[in-house]
Scaffold this motif. Structure first.
Motif, PDB file in Angstrom:
ATOM      1  N   ILE A 206      -0.826  15.935  -4.177  1.00  0.00           N
ATOM      2  CA  ILE A 206      -0.910  16.184  -2.738  1.00  0.00           C
ATOM      3  C   ILE A 206      -1.486  14.993  -1.985  1.00  0.00           C
ATOM      4  N   GLU A 207      -2.634  14.493  -2.408  1.00  0.00           N
ATOM      5  CA  GLU A 207      -3.288  13.417  -1.657  1.00  0.00           C
ATOM      6  C   GLU A 207      -2.431  12.157  -1.559  1.00  0.00           C
ATOM      7  N   PRO A 208      -1.890  11.633  -2.673  1.00  0.00           N
ATOM      8  CA  PRO A 208      -1.055  10.432  -2.525  1.00  0.00           C
ATOM      9  C   PRO A 208       0.247  10.703  -1.769  1.00  0.00           C
TER      10      PRO A 208
ATOM     11  N   ARG B   9       3.794   5.104  -6.182  1.00  0.00           N
ATOM     12  CA  ARG B   9       3.611   5.104  -7.644  1.00  0.00           C
ATOM     13  C   ARG B   9       2.699   6.252  -8.075  1.00  0.00           C
ATOM     14  N   LEU B  10       1.622   6.496  -7.320  1.00  0.00           N
ATOM     15  CA  LEU B  10       0.718   7.596  -7.666  1.00  0.00           C
ATOM     16  C   LEU B  10       1.423   8.951  -7.565  1.00  0.00           C
TER      17      LEU B  10
ATOM     18  N   LYS C 163       0.826  -1.206   0.000  1.00  0.00           N
ATOM     19  CA  LYS C 163       0.000   0.000   0.000  1.00  0.00           C
ATOM     20  C   LYS C 163       0.865   1.263   0.000  1.00  0.00           C
ATOM     21  N   MET C 164       1.983   1.192   0.653  1.00  0.00           N
ATOM     22  CA  MET C 164       2.924   2.311   0.620  1.00  0.00           C
ATOM     23  C   MET C 164       3.529   2.445  -0.781  1.00  0.00           C
ATOM     24  N   ASP C 165       3.828   1.310  -1.386  1.00  0.00           N
ATOM     25  CA  ASP C 165       4.367   1.320  -2.747  1.00  0.00           C
ATOM     26  C   ASP C 165       3.338   1.867  -3.733  1.00  0.00           C
ATOM     27  N   ALA C 166       2.070   1.522  -3.526  1.00  0.00           N
ATOM     28  CA  ALA C 166       1.020   2.031  -4.424  1.00  0.00           C
ATOM     29  C   ALA C 166       0.915   3.548  -4.310  1.00  0.00           C
TER      30      ALA C 166
ATOM     31  N   ASP D 115       7.536  11.777 -12.966  1.00  0.00           N
ATOM     32  CA  ASP D 115       8.942  11.457 -12.703  1.00  0.00           C
ATOM     33  C   ASP D 115       9.010  10.062 -12.100  1.00  0.00           C
ATOM     34  N   PRO D 116       9.207   9.027 -12.912  1.00  0.00           N
ATOM     35  CA  PRO D 116       9.184   7.650 -12.404  1.00  0.00           C
ATOM     36  C   PRO D 116      10.333   7.307 -11.464  1.00  0.00           C
ATOM     37  N   THR D 117      11.359   8.164 -11.376  1.00  0.00           N
ATOM     38  CA  THR D 117      12.487   7.873 -10.494  1.00  0.00           C
ATOM     39  C   THR D 117      12.559   8.839  -9.310  1.00  0.00           C
ATOM     40  N   ALA D 118      11.497   9.577  -9.051  1.00  0.00           N
ATOM     41  CA  ALA D 118      11.516  10.578  -7.979  1.00  0.00           C
ATOM     42  C   ALA D 118      11.872   9.936  -6.640  1.00  0.00           C
ATOM     43  N   ARG D 119      12.788  10.586  -5.915  1.00  0.00           N
ATOM     44  CA  ARG D 119      13.214  10.112  -4.592  1.00  0.00           C
ATOM     45  C   ARG D 119      12.316  10.743  -3.540  1.00  0.00           C
ATOM     46  N   LEU D 120      11.366   9.990  -3.049  1.00  0.00           N
ATOM     47  CA  LEU D 120      10.373  10.562  -2.140  1.00  0.00           C
ATOM     48  C   LEU D 120      10.892  10.735  -0.715  1.00  0.00           C
ATOM     49  N   ASP D 121      11.972  10.057  -0.387  1.00  0.00           N
ATOM     50  CA  ASP D 121      12.501  10.160   0.971  1.00  0.00           C
ATOM     51  C   ASP D 121      13.678  11.117   1.071  1.00  0.00           C
TER      52      ASP D 121
END
Length: 574
Positions: free
Chosen positions: A259-261, A213-214, A207-210, A221-227
């Motif tokens: 924002i929401e995801p 992805r959103l 669920k975190m991975d989903a 940006d499919p390689t965005a570093r979210l952390d």
């Protein structure tokens, strides 16, 4: 020795190959010394406690009390020299030339507690000891502290603060020993429901991975570093979300598909990192969560935590806090503690009347200071935290007209801080002095050739310090009330009857397995683990202790401390 002849204090320290217990009379004179081996000590302590409980004096509570608890004994009172030194060293109530201010060897952080205490270690490497523990050094510091209190401007308040702080040290050790009842299977179920099944071999739950992805789709940006905050900020800016941080409050002010995801991802990421399966495996054992509390770990006197994150326990996991069979949880938190304390320490009878017997914020509305409960809460928080802009800043002037004494107190505390001065709580804990760097920046800004940048920085620093001192007196005094509440409640619980052995909660440790006991503390909230048949009695004791704490600190001033109190079979239902 009869009760009339019993020592007022028993000081524990080390000498050569033994532990030495020094008995002191009320005037500080020695009435006896007893050398003891580590094997003898716990039984000796238990015997002295049973005959006429003294106040035990030691350098640091965990190292002495944990082994006593592990053998099933509970002590009534202590004087923790490390915690008391930190208070007296900085207190404005203490004379400037008091010797305690220069005993720098006692300026030490708390020792890391032994999570499996069994024996006293007489063979420790001396260099590893963070505090003096030789009996002569311990006696000398105790004498310095007694002298500092005796010559202080407010000795009675300091004595009360030191007693409450030392009681807190005992409670912190007892909370870890007893533990908070925890259902690991329920915790796992909650994690699975929120995050998805536990990943095999690590990795990100589904669920975190989903959610991730959103976020990447919305960012294109499919390689965005979210952390990585810097990289995430750049990605957000590229799609027009011009934020300065990734805090949920700032993100929530924007409208964009990301924002929401992103908020969902951040929520799940926090849960996984702070209280996920790794945390569960490390901190919950045999049905108990045993965090490491640090009394006085914050400069205001609030507690901190150095292990387990007890002070950031997420609400969604509270359903995992469950009592043993035949036991219940009594969960109590204080309604609007800090504003009520502000009324008491400022002696503002108008604010006290607004709160007495009712919701404080509703009482402020009834007085006509503001038009809604939401505005009342915003205004009070703004007053205590120094808000000058936005809705809080707009509402605070109304409070000055309605509650002049309360507002004058926090305004003066802020002004003192801005000038570089220190302020003190109700019982005498004083704020730290400004740093040398702060003073240097203020000095440079006052020079004739000061640059506008230097002046701007100095004014900002002064305002920041003013906000700190404004809140310090309120938060610190509230922490003193909470400690007094805990200490009184602890003693009330200790006098309640023990249940038969067949009704025991053995995972709570032998010192607590048959009696109601404190199991959790968070600033203004307690959880008590109690046999079911004593739950109502415990609830009454919890309320009575809150009332007694108010009287102890504030006398007959008309302020009350109502509790939101529930008896439940899960903290999630309370």
């Amino acid at each position: 020795m009869g009760a009339a002849d019993a020592p007022t204090w028993i000081v524990l320290g080390r000498a050569a190959e033994a532990i030495v217990a020094v008995e002191l009379a009320a005037d500080g004179s020695e009435s006896g010394r007893t050398p003891l081996s580590a094997d003898e000590l716990v039984a000796w302590i238990a015997a002295r406690e049973a005959s006429a409980p003294p106040r035990w004096v030691w350098n640091d509570t965990p190292g002495w009390y944990d082994p006593v608890l592990a053998r099933g004994h509970r002590l009534a009172r202590c004087h923790d020299l490390r915690l008391s030194h930190a208070i007296l060293r900085d207190s404005a109530f203490v004379a400037d030339d008091a010797a305690v201010r220069t005993a720098r060897e006692w300026d030490a952080a708390p020792a890391a507690p032994d999570l499996r205490p069994a024996l006293f270690d007489l063979d420790r490497d001396a260099e590893s000891s963070r505090l003096p523990d030789g009996i002569d050094a311990v006696l000398a510091e105790f004498a310095r502290q007694r002298d500092a209190v005796a010559t202080a401007t407010e000795p009675a308040r300091l004595r009360l603060l030191i007693a409450a702080e030392s009681a807190g040290a005992l409670i912190a050790a007892e909370l870890r020993s007893a533990g908070l009842p925890w259902d690991a299977a329920e915790h796992d179920r909650i994690l699975t429901e929120m995050l998805g099944p536990r990943p095999v071999g690590g990795g990100m739950p589904e669920k975190m991975d989903a959610a991730a992805r959103l976020v990447r789709i919305a960012l294109d940006d499919p390689t965005a570093r979210l952390d990585s905050q810097p990289k995430l900020l750049r990605a957000l800016h590229r799609v027009g979300v011009l934020v300065e941080s990734t805090s949920r409050w700032e993100l929530a002010e924007h409208r964009h598909p990301v924002i929401e995801p992103l908020l969902e991802y951040k929520k799940l990421s926090r849960l996984l990192s702070a209280n996920g399966w790794a945390w569960l495996g490390e901190w919950v054992h045999d049905g108990r969560f045993r965090p490491v509390y640090v009394p006085g770990g914050v400069v205001t006197g609030r507690w901190a935590s150095s292990g387990g994150g007890a002070l950031q326990l997420p609400r969604q996991l509270r359903a995992a806090v469950r009592p043993d069979p035949g036991w219940r949880l009594v969960v109590a938190d204080v309604a609007q503690l800090e504003p009520r304390v502000l009324a008491a320490i400022s002696r503002d009878t108008a604010l006290a009347r607004a709160a007495y017997g009712t919701d404080l914020y509703a009482g402020i509305v009834d007085l006509g200071a503001v038009t809604s409960r939401a505005e009342a809460k915003m205004a009070i928080l703004g007053a205590m935290y120094g808000a000058t802009t936005g809705d809080s800043g707009r509402l605070v002037p109304r409070l000055r007209r309605t509650f002049p004494r309360a507002m004058a107190l926090v305004d003066e505390a802020a002004a003192t801080g801005e000038r570089g001065g220190t302020v003190s709580t109700w019982l005498g804990r004083s704020s730290p002095a400004p740093s040398a760097e702060w003073l240097e920046r203020q000095s440079r800004a006052n020079q004739v050739d000061a640059t506008s940048d230097a002046e701007t920085r100095a004014r900002r620093d002064a305002r920041d310090r003013g906000r700190f001192t404004r809140n310090f007196i309120v938060q610190g005094s509230a922490a003193e009330w909470a400690l007094s509440w805990l200490a009184d409640l602890r003693q009330r619980l200790a006098t309640m009857p023990a249940v038969p052995e067949g009704r025991a909660a053995p995972r709570s440790g032998i010192a607590f397995e048959r009696r109601p006991h404190l199991a959790f503390f968070l600033h203004d909230e307690v959880i008590i683990h109690t046999p079911a048949e004593l739950a109502d009695e415990v609830a009454v004791a919890t309320r009575d202790a809150a009332t007694a704490a108010g009287r102890l600190l504030f006398g007959d001033f008309p302020v009350d401390f109502p509790l939101d109190l529930r008896v439940a079979d899960s903290a999630g239902k309370a």
